[in-house]
Design a protein around this motif. Structure first.
Motif: not given
Ligand code: SF4
Ligand code: SF4
Lengths: 255, 670
Positions: B296-299, B305-309, B348-356, B365-367
């Motif tokens: 779900v990560c938009p980045a 170059p971001l993979n939250p996992k 690269s993170c947009t702090t979209c909170a999709a990962c959370l 992740h975002i913290d």
């Molecule tokens: S908040 Fe999570 S899903 Fe959204 S861009 Fe950042 S790491 Fe990716």
């Protein structure tokens, strides 16, 4: 340890709209907001770069003005070691010669290897602060510098000439250099670091003494650029402006 | 009467099988606990302290909800059903074994109908497990989604589980085959297999021997699985629930923690392993490698170059490295040197909170990303565009580098004049935000908003130069000091005003005002979509010109996922007479436009497909959509660009909610 002195000045911020005072010969100070002179900012950055590269003590000297403390603390957050504020500078701008004389007295005490300042400032008529200073300190001067490396008792300065010619020149130290740009763009310094400096760093006040404000140049009139008759201003939103522009270019047979 | 028959078929001359079973299990359990302890104690030893022991009732509630019922996991159909089939059946097997033990040693109750029901349940869940295992095999070896980790340990775990369950049902069916008890039909699956055994013509003695062998294998596999749990992919059985139990309860996701301080009160800008809190390290250990966040990560989707996992697993990797060389001084391992957590990834993170929203074990992740960004900001490791934006924000209070005095310039054209809330009391104080105030392309939209407010007879005003950027994304960029400064400026301006509610145009502003501003008194803070919905309900906005557009709606991250406002904008859209067609990724599944978290100020980097473009393509898949409706000023610019770059300019227009409202009010009315 290498001693570096940087002269940093505040100048009117051009982001704000400038207003002419009722006298018609000066800017209306009530509306002015001051900002660090961009070239001086590069001079500071260059000094910090030299400090990081080979160690140095960096002293910043600034004539008093609104916001100068914040500016000085910002330089401390970047790595400047000593902050000096020239007090007793009136609202009227002193001449560069007189300012150079005051600065020279302070600088002599520091006995620096290098004096840096911006090569110009946009509120400066004559642009000769640095050469005047060099003369008074009996040091060589080179202006429009965009990079420095320090050697033993000498410095190599880089200067860019029009047409992309880069000159590399060796200068015996101590010297005064007018900075056009630093090797790296001025760094960002986090507000929390600046705030921390406000609590820990100190600014030394130095009395500027008597400053001469009469440069012999008389300003007859100060005014904002006027729209000349020859210019036609295209009004409207982007679309309208674009279509008008196309029509004009077509009329001229350019399209 | 049928009853539970312990250790059927186990030779009695072995002495009591109890001793065998309990000593094997006790040993395995002890090894498990010891190995797990060795790992877990390091979270606290290495990590910074962080109190997470409060609100125990909520913590247990979460444990049940997320670890046992597994609501998060069930958000996705296939992997959800697959996982609960495996997990729930093991819960049942575990419970079954526990009940059998109680029955044997404490309270004899597994008789008659209870016993038959007991057998039926275990039998049914065996089948459920097999379905889950088949789903898992199909997924891991046939469909092979990108988001999974393909390492032997996952295969091993699956094999062990399958051996355990097959061992269980085989021993059971062998017993049924030999005993042929009256209640055999209550174990339909077992009985079916028993019939198969009988059809081989093997003697009862032979079947009993087979039973013994398989029973032993079953027992030892269980023991082996328990012993190896702390090193394999099944570790998440322990760490997942722990992570859930200790998840953040004191702040909403829209509120970031301030920069932490050490014992002497110095700020900690995290860049090393031992500067993370123990909970942040636990996040790494709890990750199940399910890859939902990656999906779900938009980045990640944009090829950045971001993979939250990977980011979370990077923490585990560094932790494991430190653990191996645990002579005590290796705990300060750099985080940023790890490829998975380097600065390109962090920016690269947009702090979209999709990962959370997706993570089954509530990894935060975002913290962690923002804390690491704070370090980058302090070290000045930011790109020139972001540097310009921050410098402008610090000096002028807006990212555009414009004079604060020009903030309300757009009001000059408005009639009746917009009140200056710093000079006269208003009912609604409108916090306009940078984009709506300064971006010339949005001036018309902002004017329309004012017109609609006037139409509804609202008593509203703006703060002119008293308003500064609210700081939501400044904070998410990691410039905490600047955020604090902006908050102070805005609070002091707000304190000078008299108002009842604050209206915001920008969801980012809305989020930080609502969740992060330390107001001394409770506030009513509304997003304009909420206000519009309220005005419509109250009859203050009556639509005389119903629009018959077919539209879709994009949920802004900071309105939807962050603050749960999904219905108000939809209500407004429908009230204007539009037909709303949802995109597949709607509500909390909505894809981020790519602008959040300060990304709008940064260099874009090497991108394959912008999230906004992917979103427009998604909308274009819907049948006959005319308008793409947004409720965030940044979205207007983001999506208008995306419509152009995807070549859909003639098929789709991006409209703000307010434009629909204004149009439906009919122009003649004002
Ligand atoms: S908040 Fe999570 S899903 Fe959204 S861009 Fe950042 S790491 Fe990716
Ligand atoms: S962080 Fe959460 S969502 Fe991402 S892979 Fe790990 S467990 Fe799955």
């Amino acid at each position: 340890m290498t001693e570096i002195v940087v002269i940093a000045r505040l100048v009117p911020d051009l982001v704000e709209e400038l207003e002419i005072a009722t006298s018609g010969t000066a800017l209306d100070l009530a509306w002015l907001r001051l900002i660090i002179n961009e070239f001086d900012n590069h001079a500071i950055e260059q000094a910090i770069i030299l400090k990081e590269r080979s160690g140095a003590t960096v002293t910043i000297i600034s004539p008093e003005a609104e916001g100068v403390e914040d500016m000085l603390f910002t330089t401390a957050a970047k790595g400047a070691d000593k902050l000096i504020k020239l007090t007793g500078v009136g609202e009227e701008k002193p001449t560069n010669l007189s300012m150079a004389q005051t600065l020279a007295e302070i600088i002599k005490e520091i006995n620096p290897d290098l004096v840096l300042t911006g090569v110009q400032a946009h509120d400066d008529f004559t642009g000769d602060l640095a050469p005047q200073l060099a003369d008074l300190l009996d040091m060589p001067y080179v202006g429009y510098i965009s990079g420095i490396s320090l050697g033993d008792g000498k410095a190599t300065a880089y200067k860019e000439y029009p047409g992309g010619i880069l000159a590399e020149m060796e200068i015996a130290l101590p010297a005064v250099l007018g900075i056009q740009s630093s090797e790296e763009p001025p760094r960002y310094v986090a507000i929390s670091k600046v705030r921390q400096m406000m609590n820990t760093a100190s600014i030394e006040d130095r009395d500027a003494g008597v400053l001469e404000t009469d440069s012999g140049v008389v300003i007859d009139r100060m005014y904002l650029p006027e729209v000349a008759d020859r210019a036609e201003m295209l009004e409207g939103d982007e679309e309208e402006v674009a279509s008008k522009l196309i029509a004009i270019l077509q009329d001229l047979g350019l399209l | 009467m049928p009853e539970h028959n312990e250790y059927w078929g186990i030779p009695l001359d072995w002495g009591s099988p109890n001793i065998l079973v309990y000593s094997v299990m006790f040993l395995a359990g002890a090894i498990l606990i010891f190995r797990f302890y060795l790992r877990a104690r390091l979270w606290w030893k290495i990590g910074r302290p962080e109190p997470r022991w409060n609100k125990l009732h909520l913590r247990f509630y979460n444990l049940i909800k997320y670890s046992i019922v597994q609501t998060r996991i069930l958000r996705q159909k296939y992997p959800g059903i697959m996982h609960v089939a495996l997990a729930w059946s093991f819960f049942i097997f575990f419970l079954g074994t526990a009940l059998a033990t109680i029955n044997t040693h404490f309270y004899h109750f597994l008789t008659g109908l209870v016993f038959s029901l007991y057998k039926l349940t275990l039998d049914v869940f065996t089948v459920v497990f097999i379905v889950g295992a088949l789903l898992a095999i199909y997924r891991r070896y046939i469909t092979k989604p990108d988001r999974l980790t393909y390492q032997p340990q996952f295969t091993w775990s699956l094999i062990l589980l399958i051996i355990i369950v097959l061992g269980g049902i085989t021993t059971e069916s062998l017993r049924l085959a030999v005993e042929q008890p009256a209640n055999a039909a209550w174990s339909p699956a077992g009985y079916l297999i028993a019939r198969a055994f009988l059809s081989t013509g093997a003697s009862a003695a032979a079947l009993t021997n087979w039973h013994l062998g398989i029973w032993l294998v079953h027992l030892l596999t269980v023991a082996f699985t328990i012993v190896t749990l702390p090193v394999g992919s099944l570790l998440h059985i322990l760490t997942g629930p722990l992570n859930i139990f200790f998840s953040e309860l004191d702040r909403p996701i829209g509120q970031l923690p301030p920069t932490p301080t050490d014992r002497e009160g110095h700020p900690v800008y995290v860049s090393k392993l031992n500067e993370l809190t123990w909970k942040q390290i636990l996040n790494g250990d709890a990750c199940t490698e399910c890859g939902r966040c990656q999906d779900v990560c938009p980045a990640f989707g944009a090829g950045l170059p971001l993979n939250p996992k990977d980011l979370i697993l990077g923490i585990r990797e560094i932790f494991e490295d430190a653990k191996l060389s645990s002579n005590g001084n290796s705990f300060d391992k750099s985080l940023l040197e790890n490829q998975k957590l380097n600065k390109e990834a962090l920016w690269s993170c947009t702090t979209c909170a999709a990962c959370l929203t997706e993570c089954p074990v509530l990894v935060e992740h975002i913290d962690t990303i923002v804390e690491l960004r704070r370090h980058l900001v302090i070290e000045g490791m930011i790109d020139p565009e972001l540097q310009d934006a921050l410098t402008n924000l610090g000096r002028y209070g807006n990212s555009f580098g414009q004079s604060p005095r020009k903030r309300a310039k757009w009001t000059q054209e408005i009639d009746p004049p917009v009140k200056d809330a710093t000079r006269e009391p208003v009912e609604y104080l409108w916090f306009v935000g940078d984009y709506a105030s300064y971006n010339p392309a949005l001036a018309e939209m902002t004017a329309k908003t004012a017109a609609v407010f006037n139409h509804a007879g609202l008593d509203f005003g703006v703060m002119h130069k008293g308003e500064n950027h609210a700081g939501n994304d400044v904070r998410r960029v990691g410039e905490e000091g600047l955020f604090e400064m902006l908050v102070e400026k805005n609070l002091s301006a707000l304190q000078r005003c008299q108002y009842q509610s604050i209206i915001t145009t920008d969801p980012h502003t809305y989020n930080t005002l609502l969740n992060e501003y330390p107001f001394s008194e409770p506030q009513t803070i509304l997003h304009y979509s909420e206000l519009l919905a309220q005005l419509i309900k109250d009859g203050k906005l009556r639509f005389t010109n119903p629009l018959n557009y077919k539209v879709t709606y994009h949920d802004p991250c900071y309105l939807g996922r962050y603050n749960g406002i999904y219905d108000a904008p939809r209500y407004v859209i429908k009230a204007t007479g539009c037909e709303l067609v949802e995109m597949p990724r709607n509500r909390d599944l909505a894809l981020c436009c790519g602008a959040g978290g300060g990304r709008i100020w940064m260099e874009e980097g090497k991108i394959q497909e912008r999230p906004s473009e992917s979103r427009i393509r998604e909308a274009m898949e819907l049948d006959g959509i005319q308008h793409f409706i947004v409720s965030c000023p940044k979205d207007i610019t983001m999506y208008q660009d995306a419509v152009k770059t995807t070549g859909h300019e003639s098929d789709l227009t991006v409209k703000d909610l307010i434009e629909l409202v204004e149009e439906a009010l009919e122009d003649s009315t004002y």
